[in-house]
Design an enzyme around this catalytic site. Structure first.
Site, short mmCIF file in Angstrom:
data_model
loop_
_atom_site.label_atom_id
_atom_site.label_comp_id
_atom_site.label_asym_id
_atom_site.label_seq_id
_atom_site.Cartn_x
_atom_site.Cartn_y
_atom_site.Cartn_z
N GLU A 126 -3.10 10.67 -4.47
CA GLU A 126 -2.46 9.37 -4.24
C GLU A 126 -3.47 8.39 -3.64
OE1 GLU A 126 1.60 9.03 -2.57
OE2 GLU A 126 0.57 8.15 -0.86
N PRO A 155 -6.96 -1.17 -1.87
CA PRO A 155 -7.49 -1.82 -0.67
C PRO A 155 -7.25 -3.33 -0.71
CG PRO A 155 -9.08 -0.28 -1.58
CD PRO A 155 -7.98 -0.43 -2.60
#
Length: 612
Positions: A20, A24
């Protein structure tokens, strides 16, 4: 290929795993995550999942990341999709975007509770719960053939629900009956409870594959924070095993690998658990170690000397109870010092050459708020996405503020430990902050509400019970800094004082909600404000303050004010006050570079030309 089809195919041969990732917040962090994913792709995961910000806040980034992984890495992708605060058109747009990118698997989630709860007016009342999203996809001639659907489950109980376990399982079954093809669980560490829960849901007639969520422990402080956020049970034996080593980040990380490996071995011994889901937090080394220690990379692994050669029936078959003990103490360490950095959530950094600056070794010791904006792990860390702030907490701990004085009282109450959280930090005041309490009080009494700070430290042992981090036999350093909200007129006074009296020792950033940012830091300048020196390693920098990371945090901080305001009725005094603060205040971050003088920052602020 749909994840459900791959599960059916791969369980014929060997155990499997999925990873997973979250997108960002910064462009360079995003680009560097792609490099990290390429390295992790060499481990041959069955698939990866990409998280979806609350209310679709990371929609474009999530779709872009999922599409790139699907197209460039050749890995089948599961796109998380939340439904609260989402219009039908937005849901359709997300599903079509996934379809266009060749994505065939969706993890349908509720997401954040509606902000403001009873004061929230749904944009589309059909999307209030995950089951609504499952039913919508399954009823759509356009989307149902395209996607398999996964749903979330909570073996330790849902952190936001008061429903008992039977009620939670009944709701889980309803999601499966509505058309879900597989289940991904929230992270857990209590293996016996998971095994009991698994047997129970099978008895209740839930027969689809269950994919357990595994999160290797990275640091002790992040373990405490995430288990609290997720409502995860921590067995007494696990807490006892961590206690002696909690101040040594290297040992905690190594322990996390050993623990995760042991958990996976135990749960894959169950008759119908043949794969796991790694919650990576965009970190790579621990996950890579676990996969390698399991022997799951590069060959058909063996579970308890049993090579998997045939597919089991996913219909329920009773599983015999397992031993209730889970004791892992690979180090027999005796250091019981308490780490006092629970309010630091950042990641290491570096440009150029060297071990610490090698991208594969980034984020070894995440322990502060600001990480390198270039880091793949720069951003959110909540597995399912969303805020830790709830309306119930807001009303119970912070009441009904109607004036600036009321807001100041809330922050002072936190400093005096009369309340256990603020909207900007969910845990009690740290031991580190208590050492500069009188200075934080002085700022707060001026209605400069502090939301982040650290004292200056000149070479504390890395085993120090307050400042220590990283491996033992090292020294850690900190520059003093403080962050607070102030009015624009006060920001101008601060700028003038720094210009006239800072003598090059003081750097600052300040910004408002409209995107404006003022600073005396040169373009591209980077202030390392926490670093450590350890045997056999280059200097490790774990706290970086520079413009892009400050701007990212600024946006998040103002969104917290807006969320807090949404907990009160429209046109109420509380909402008007909090919305005015969002408009009128600026976030200010000040660093003093004289780390050898613990009073340098505070003498600068409180002496000379008065600004308070």
């Amino acid at each position: 290929m749909k994840l459900s089809d791959k599960i059916a195919e791969y369980r014929l041969n060997h155990p499997w795993y999925t990873f997973e990732f979250f997108p960002p917040k910064t462009d360079q962090g995003f680009e560097n995550l792609l490099d990290r994913i390429s390295r992790l792709a060499a481990l041959n995961p069955l698939g990866v999942s990409v998280t979806w910000g609350a209310g679709g806040s990371s929609r474009e980034r999530s779709l872009e990341l999922a599409g790139i992984i699907q197209a460039e890495n050749g890995i089948d992708t599961v796109l998380h999709l939340t439904c609260t605060n989402m219009e039908q058109g937005t849901v359709d747009e997300a599903l079509r975007g996934a379809k266009e990118r060749g994505i065939q698997s969706i993890l349908a989630l509720r997401g954040d509770p509606p902000r403001g709860e009873e004061y929230w007016i749904p944009t589309d009342p059909r999307f209030n719960h995950a089951i609504d999203l499952v039913k919508y996809i399954r009823s759509s001639p356009e989307f149902s053939p395209q996607f398999c659907i996964g749903v979330a489950a909570y073996p330790d109980g849902h952190p936001d629900h008061d429903t008992d376990e039977d009620g939670e399982i009944a709701y889980l079954k309803a999601k499966v009956d509505a058309g879900a093809d597989f289940i991904m669980t929230q992270l857990f560490y209590d293996v016996d409870n998971f095994s009991r829960w698994l047997r129970k849901i099978r008895k209740m007639g839930i027969a689809v594959p269950v994919i357990p969520g595994i999160m290797p422990i990275q640091t002790y402080s992040s373990f405490l924070r995430l288990t609290k956020l997720c409502g995860t049970r921590v067995p007494a034996s696990l807490a006892a095993a961590l206690e002696p080593i909690r101040n040594d980040d290297s040992k905690v990380k190594e322990f996390g690998v050993t623990l995760a490996t042991d958990i996976i071995r135990r749960i894959t011994d169950e008759d119908d658990i043949f794969g796991v889901h790694f919650c990576t937090l965009n970190l790579e080394k621990s996950v890579q170690r676990v996969v390698e220690d399991l022997g799951w990379h590069g060959r058909s692994p063996v579970i308890k000397n049993r090579l998997i050669t045939e597919a089991p029936d996913f219909n329920y078959a009773p599983v015999q109870p397992r031993s209730s003990s889970l004791v892992i103490d690979p180090y027999n360490a005796s250091d019981s010092a308490t780490k006092g950095l629970a309010d630091h959530h950042i990641h290491p950094t570096g440009d150029g050459r060297g071990e610490v600056n090698n991208a594969s070794s980034w984020d070894e010791f995440p322990n502060g708020r600001f990480g390198d904006f270039k880091s793949p792990a720069f951003g959110d860390v909540n597995q399912w996405g969303g805020s830790a702030v709830s309306r119930n907490v807001a009303l119970s701990q912070w009441g009904n503020p109607k004036s600036i004085a009321d807001i100041t009282s809330i922050f002072l109450s936190y400093l005096h430990s009369q309340t256990q959280s603020t909207p900007f930090y969910p845990d009690p005041l740290s031991a580190e902050s208590s050492l500069i309490l009188q200075h934080l009080e002085k700022l707060t009494q001026r209605s400069w509400w502090t939301v982040g700070s650290q004292p200056a430290v000149d070479g504390a042992p890395s085993t120090d019970e307050i400042f220590g981090w990283g491996p033992s036999a090292g020294y850690v350093y900190q520059k003093g800094f403080v962050e607070f909200f102030a009015e624009k007129a006060d920001v101008e006074k601060i700028e003038k004082k720094i210009q006239e009296e800072g003598s090059g020792w003081v750097d600052y950033f300040a910004g408002g909600i409209d995107g404006e940012c003022v600073t005396n830091v040169p373009e591209g300048g980077r202030n390392a404000v926490t670093w450590g020196v350890f045997p056999g390693q280059e200097i490790i920098q774990t706290t970086i303050i520079e413009q892009e990371s400050f701007l990212s945090w600024k946006d998040e901080a103002f969104s917290i004010w807006a969320e807090w305001a949404s907990f009160y009725p429209p046109e109420s005094e509380e909402r008007k006050l909090l919305e005015s603060i969002t408009r009128d205040r600026w976030l200010v971050s000040i660093v003093h570079h004289d780390y050898r003088n613990p009073l340098a920052l505070w003498n600068f602020l409180f002496e000379g030309t008065p600004i308070l």
